[in-house]
Design a protein around this motif. Structure first.
Motif, short mmCIF file in Angstrom:
data_model
loop_
_atom_site.label_atom_id
_atom_site.label_comp_id
_atom_site.label_asym_id
_atom_site.label_seq_id
_atom_site.Cartn_x
_atom_site.Cartn_y
_atom_site.Cartn_z
N GLY A 107 -23.21 28.74 18.92
CA GLY A 107 -22.79 28.10 19.74
C GLY A 107 -23.92 26.90 19.92
O GLY A 107 -23.38 25.39 20.60
N LYS A 108 -24.98 26.80 19.64
CA LYS A 108 -26.01 25.86 19.24
C LYS A 108 -25.32 24.53 17.71
O LYS A 108 -24.43 24.93 17.04
CB LYS A 108 -26.75 26.14 18.66
CG LYS A 108 -28.30 27.19 19.77
CD LYS A 108 -29.24 27.68 18.86
CE LYS A 108 -29.93 28.60 19.90
NZ LYS A 108 -31.01 29.74 19.97
N ILE A 109 -26.17 23.21 18.18
CA ILE A 109 -25.18 22.54 16.86
C ILE A 109 -26.71 22.39 16.06
O ILE A 109 -27.60 21.80 16.87
CB ILE A 109 -25.42 21.53 17.53
CG1 ILE A 109 -23.81 21.51 18.74
CG2 ILE A 109 -24.47 20.24 16.98
CD1 ILE A 109 -23.27 20.37 19.64
N THR A 110 -26.50 22.80 15.02
CA THR A 110 -27.91 22.01 14.05
C THR A 110 -27.20 20.58 13.25
O THR A 110 -25.98 20.54 12.43
CB THR A 110 -28.19 23.06 13.01
OG1 THR A 110 -27.97 24.94 14.38
CG2 THR A 110 -29.01 23.06 12.13
N ILE A 111 -28.46 19.58 12.94
CA ILE A 111 -28.57 18.79 12.53
C ILE A 111 -29.39 19.00 11.80
O ILE A 111 -30.50 19.07 11.55
CB ILE A 111 -28.77 17.77 13.77
CG1 ILE A 111 -27.79 17.71 14.88
CG2 ILE A 111 -28.30 16.35 12.96
CD1 ILE A 111 -26.70 17.53 14.75
N LEU A 112 -28.46 18.24 9.97
CA LEU A 112 -29.77 17.97 8.58
C LEU A 112 -29.33 16.66 8.97
O LEU A 112 -28.30 16.03 8.74
CB LEU A 112 -28.37 18.93 7.63
CG LEU A 112 -28.28 20.82 8.19
CD1 LEU A 112 -27.85 21.54 6.80
CD2 LEU A 112 -30.11 20.72 8.21
N VAL B 265 -15.93 21.64 21.78
CA VAL B 265 -17.09 20.85 22.35
C VAL B 265 -17.22 19.09 22.94
O VAL B 265 -16.63 18.06 21.65
CB VAL B 265 -18.05 20.93 20.75
CG1 VAL B 265 -19.40 20.21 20.99
CG2 VAL B 265 -18.07 22.50 20.05
N ALA B 266 -18.06 18.32 23.58
CA ALA B 266 -17.71 17.34 23.80
C ALA B 266 -18.40 16.44 22.56
O ALA B 266 -19.62 16.85 22.26
CB ALA B 266 -18.68 17.32 24.87
N GLU B 267 -18.26 15.54 22.70
CA GLU B 267 -19.00 14.50 21.63
C GLU B 267 -20.11 14.25 22.01
O GLU B 267 -21.70 14.03 21.42
CB GLU B 267 -18.16 13.15 21.31
CG GLU B 267 -18.52 12.20 19.94
CD GLU B 267 -17.87 11.34 19.88
OE1 GLU B 267 -18.51 10.48 19.68
OE2 GLU B 267 -16.60 11.24 19.61
N SER B 268 -20.37 14.39 23.37
CA SER B 268 -21.52 14.30 24.51
C SER B 268 -22.84 15.26 23.39
O SER B 268 -23.81 15.63 23.58
CB SER B 268 -21.35 13.94 25.79
OG SER B 268 -20.96 14.54 25.99
N ASP B 269 -21.64 16.39 23.57
CA ASP B 269 -23.48 17.44 23.31
C ASP B 269 -23.45 17.34 21.61
O ASP B 269 -25.20 17.59 21.46
CB ASP B 269 -22.29 18.57 23.18
CG ASP B 269 -22.06 19.22 24.65
OD1 ASP B 269 -23.15 18.76 26.29
OD2 ASP B 269 -21.14 19.99 25.12
N LEU B 270 -22.72 17.08 21.41
CA LEU B 270 -23.41 16.52 19.80
C LEU B 270 -24.64 15.76 19.66
O LEU B 270 -25.05 15.49 19.28
CB LEU B 270 -21.65 16.37 18.78
CG LEU B 270 -22.67 15.93 17.19
CD1 LEU B 270 -22.65 16.88 16.78
CD2 LEU B 270 -21.24 15.30 16.32
N GLU B 271 -24.08 14.15 20.18
CA GLU B 271 -24.68 12.73 20.19
C GLU B 271 -26.41 14.09 20.85
O GLU B 271 -27.22 13.67 20.12
CB GLU B 271 -24.39 12.15 20.94
CG GLU B 271 -23.27 11.86 21.06
CD GLU B 271 -22.50 10.58 21.05
OE1 GLU B 271 -22.41 10.83 22.75
OE2 GLU B 271 -21.48 9.70 20.95
N GLN B 272 -26.42 14.59 22.14
CA GLN B 272 -27.34 14.90 22.37
C GLN B 272 -28.53 15.80 21.19
O GLN B 272 -29.40 15.89 20.97
CB GLN B 272 -26.69 16.11 23.44
CG GLN B 272 -28.64 16.51 24.19
CD GLN B 272 -28.11 17.55 25.53
OE1 GLN B 272 -27.57 17.65 25.90
NE2 GLN B 272 -28.76 18.21 25.75
N SER B 273 -27.41 16.37 20.57
CA SER B 273 -28.07 17.49 19.41
C SER B 273 -29.02 16.22 18.69
O SER B 273 -29.69 16.35 17.12
CB SER B 273 -27.08 18.44 18.86
OG SER B 273 -26.49 19.29 19.66
#
Length: 152
Positions: free
Chosen positions: A145-150, A117-125
């Motif tokens: 494969g989706k990133i969930t943010i709480l 996972v690219a850090e940019s993908d996490l930042e986008q999420s």
């Protein structure tokens, strides 16, 4: 049209073997690969289908051979769905589990690397969740494969 080049059971064995091999390869490729297709990923999937086609039927282009393979693949898919719906262990093995990528505003770079996972993908999420990093309570890479943010 319905004459087979091989015994009927060989088509079933070929279908099971290729289904199993592709299932293992997809699990090994990682959650993020499955959850987010790039044009290159789509190309690989298309080429995979073309490359395994002769292996499924042994070069037999008959309707009967195709139907035997299709029935085998659909039956395998139904069986896997049945088993994973009733067994948590089987579901975790076949589908995977969520992975913690960050907590309390801190991103776990090793977890990102391990899961491709690219850090940019996490930042986008984080942006999509309208959540600044400092307000992030948890970030999970889900089995699909989706990133969930709480948020806090």
């Amino acid at each position: 049209m319905f004459d087979l080049d091989l015994p009927w059971w060989e088509y079933v064995v070929r279908g099971v073997a290729i289904y199993g091999a592709l299932l293992v390869m997809m699990r090994l490729s990682g959650k993020r690969t499955i959850g987010q297709f790039t044009p290159f990923d789509l190309l690989v999937v298309m080429l995979l289908s073309e490359s395994v086609s002769p292996g499924l039927t042994g070069g037999d282009d008959s309707v009967a051979a195709g139907l035997i393979v299709v029935v085998t693949l659909v039956a395998l898919n139904v069986a896997i769905a049945f088993i994973t719906a009733r067994s948590r262990k089987a579901a975790d093995l076949v589908e995977g589990t969520a992975v913690l990528l960050g907590r309390d505003g801190k991103i776990f770079k090793e977890a990102l690397r391990r899961n491709h996972v690219a850090e940019s993908d996490l930042e986008q999420s984080l942006r999509e969740a309208d959540c600044p990093r400092e307000k992030m309570k948890y970030a999970f890479l889900e089995a699909d494969g989706k990133i969930t943010i709480l948020q806090h």
